[in-house]
Design an enzyme around this catalytic site. Sequence first.
Site, PDB file in Angstrom:
ATOM      1  CG  ASP A  92    -108.021 -33.811   7.154  1.00 22.88           C
ATOM      2  OD1 ASP A  92    -108.820 -33.463   6.454  1.00 22.88           O
ATOM      3  OD2 ASP A  92    -106.857 -34.473   6.713  1.00 22.88           O
ATOM      4  CE  LYS A 155    -104.361 -36.687   8.342  1.00 24.05           C
ATOM      5  NZ  LYS A 155    -104.342 -35.297   8.044  1.00 24.05           N
ATOM      6  CE  LYS A 185    -105.342 -37.366   4.958  1.00 19.78           C
ATOM      7  NZ  LYS A 185    -105.754 -35.999   4.771  1.00 19.78           N
TER       8      LYS A 185
END
Length: 221
Positions: A92, A155, A185
């Site tokens: 991430d 995300k 996400k």
Amino acid sequence: MSGTTLTRAQVASMIDHTLLKPEASSQDVRALVDEAVELGVYAVCVSPSMLPLRAEGVTVATVVGFPSGKHHSLIKGAEARLAVDEGAREIDMVIDVGAAVAGDYNAVLADILTVREAIGFDPVLKVIIESAVLSDEAIVEVCRAAEKAGANFVKTSTGFHPAGGATTHAVALMAETVGGKLGIKASGGIRTAEDAVAMIEAGATRLGLSGSRAVLDGLQS
């Protein structure tokens, strides 16, 4: 609860059970993994200094350029490569949010590409855009850059920015922009079952949660 009926197991399978507090110890991380296995979540997400991590039964994810995103792209790439070498299967990364705010989407693209190239195409790459700081136009453009760079997910948030975390508006806009080509996400400030369901209904395909048990306890089994 909203109209969508989601079971505890369905939501659990979408959760990255997360511990990124600076004061987290190795014992805290071990407890996180044990809880993740018990809850049946998809993955654990921990700081890169906690790797390698034994976590049988759950995927190991970590963060790169976290939480500011203001690290040099080559540093992000090296951090990501080291994390993969130490067993992380999902990365991430935080973009250069300032570049996105300034409208320099080519810089955002280059940043993401550097990390993608550093880890190859096997590990999952999630791109944290810090959506609460961005205009709708910037959210769209950054999502397009992430898709072009070969990311697997976009995300919403680190959960550490004072501007806030995930919103259903941002999630819906991100989902509309990538059109199912990338996962979405939602992360940051999701603390109840109602929050989680709202994010999923808006288009989230993964949830970043630090309080996974409380969210899951609000859902039927």
